[in-house]
Design a protein around this motif. Structure first.
Motif, short mmCIF file in Angstrom:
data_model
loop_
_atom_site.label_atom_id
_atom_site.label_comp_id
_atom_site.label_asym_id
_atom_site.label_seq_id
_atom_site.Cartn_x
_atom_site.Cartn_y
_atom_site.Cartn_z
N GLN A 109 -17.08 29.91 40.44
CA GLN A 109 -18.02 29.46 41.47
C GLN A 109 -18.73 30.65 42.14
O GLN A 109 -19.91 30.58 42.43
CB GLN A 109 -17.31 28.60 42.52
N LYS A 110 -17.99 31.72 42.33
CA LYS A 110 -18.55 32.88 43.03
C LYS A 110 -19.44 33.73 42.14
O LYS A 110 -20.48 34.23 42.58
CB LYS A 110 -17.41 33.73 43.60
N CYS A 116 -10.10 21.34 32.54
CA CYS A 116 -10.83 21.36 33.80
C CYS A 116 -10.01 22.12 34.83
O CYS A 116 -8.87 21.76 35.13
CB CYS A 116 -11.10 19.94 34.27
N MET A 117 -10.58 23.18 35.36
CA MET A 117 -9.86 24.00 36.33
C MET A 117 -9.78 23.29 37.68
O MET A 117 -10.73 22.65 38.12
CB MET A 117 -10.56 25.35 36.49
N ASN A 118 -8.63 23.41 38.32
CA ASN A 118 -8.42 22.81 39.64
C ASN A 118 -9.36 23.45 40.66
O ASN A 118 -9.77 24.60 40.50
CB ASN A 118 -6.97 22.98 40.08
N ASP A 119 -9.65 22.71 41.72
CA ASP A 119 -10.57 23.20 42.76
C ASP A 119 -10.23 24.60 43.23
O ASP A 119 -11.10 25.46 43.33
CB ASP A 119 -10.57 22.27 43.98
N ASN A 120 -8.97 24.83 43.57
CA ASN A 120 -8.56 26.11 44.15
C ASN A 120 -7.90 27.04 43.15
O ASN A 120 -7.20 27.97 43.54
CB ASN A 120 -7.63 25.88 45.35
N ALA A 137 -17.47 18.95 36.09
CA ALA A 137 -18.41 19.52 37.07
C ALA A 137 -18.19 18.93 38.46
O ALA A 137 -17.87 17.76 38.59
CB ALA A 137 -19.84 19.29 36.60
N PRO A 138 -18.33 19.77 39.49
CA PRO A 138 -18.85 21.13 39.48
C PRO A 138 -17.80 22.19 39.16
O PRO A 138 -18.10 23.38 39.16
CB PRO A 138 -19.36 21.31 40.92
N ASN A 139 -16.55 21.78 38.90
CA ASN A 139 -15.53 22.76 38.56
C ASN A 139 -15.79 23.34 37.18
O ASN A 139 -16.50 22.75 36.37
CB ASN A 139 -14.14 22.12 38.61
N TYR A 140 -15.15 24.45 36.93
CA TYR A 140 -15.28 25.13 35.65
C TYR A 140 -14.40 24.47 34.61
O TYR A 140 -13.22 24.22 34.83
CB TYR A 140 -14.90 26.60 35.83
#
Length: 199
Positions: A107-108, A95-99, A85-88
């Motif tokens: 996130q959207k 754990c998914m990277n920020d971008n 968290a807060p990533n998916y």
């Protein structure tokens, strides 16, 4: 991620669906149209795109974890989600990277509703149930009925599939926004054009 039904090649242009309830047996003889198999392949390609090792830390072995008792599985997954968290976090990739595509999509479109969602391991009956309460509450936000609402990974893949196969939306519904999301990435628009030119 993977095909949720068994397929057997019988001709270069058609496949035989062994599970009639899959919804893909669209001819009386069980064969499937070229468009249907194209749709399935685009959808599964979206899983490979969104869950690839370049998109996440790949620090999760779902097969090993799911061999544990369900209470242990829940504990491990909750720890991984909290650390990410807060990533998916997804048990399909880690754990998914920020971008990453999936994290940005999450996130959207999911961050504000995710607390209402349940994964199959959240149910006592581990037979991949559908979270009908979640779907009923948010159904106007999902493509292809309840399949897209199954989890963020399926929603991502279903939205990508629609992005490739249909024209660019002109409305501003949540579903349209999900399709328009992919147009923000020139490399995905290029991929879309390539796939469409070969259908």
């Amino acid at each position: 991620a993977g095909l949720v039904f068994q397929l057997e090649f019988v001709q270069p242009r058609f496949i035989l669906c062994k599970t009639e309830s899959s919804g893909l047996c669209n001819y009386p003889d069980g064969s499937v149209s070229k468009m249907t198999i194209s749709s399935v392949m685009i959808h599964e390609n979206a899983h490979m795109l969104g869950l690839s090792s370049t998109q996440s830390d790949s620090d999760f072995d779902a097969y090993q974890v799911f061999e544990n008792p369900l209470t242990e599985v829940r504990k491990i997954l909750q720890e991984k989600k909290s650390a990410c968290a807060p990533n998916y976090f997804t048990h399909s990739s880690g754990c998914m990277n920020d971008n990453s595509y999936e994290n940005l999509f999450f996130q959207k479109f999911w961050a504000h509703i995710y607390s209402d969602h349940k994964w199959n391991y959240d149910f006592d009956d581990f037979v991949i149930p559908l979270d009908n309460l979640f779907y009923k509450k948010y159904k106007e936000q999902f493509l292809k009925g309840a399949d897209g609402a199954r989890n963020p990974d399926e929603d991502f893949a279903t939205s990508f599939e629609t992005f490739v196969l249909l024209e660019k939306p002109t409305k501003s519904t949540v579903i349209d926004q999900k399709i328009l999301f992919f147009y923000d990435f020139p490399e995905l628009v290029e991929m879309r054009d390539f796939i469409r030119s070969n259908l």
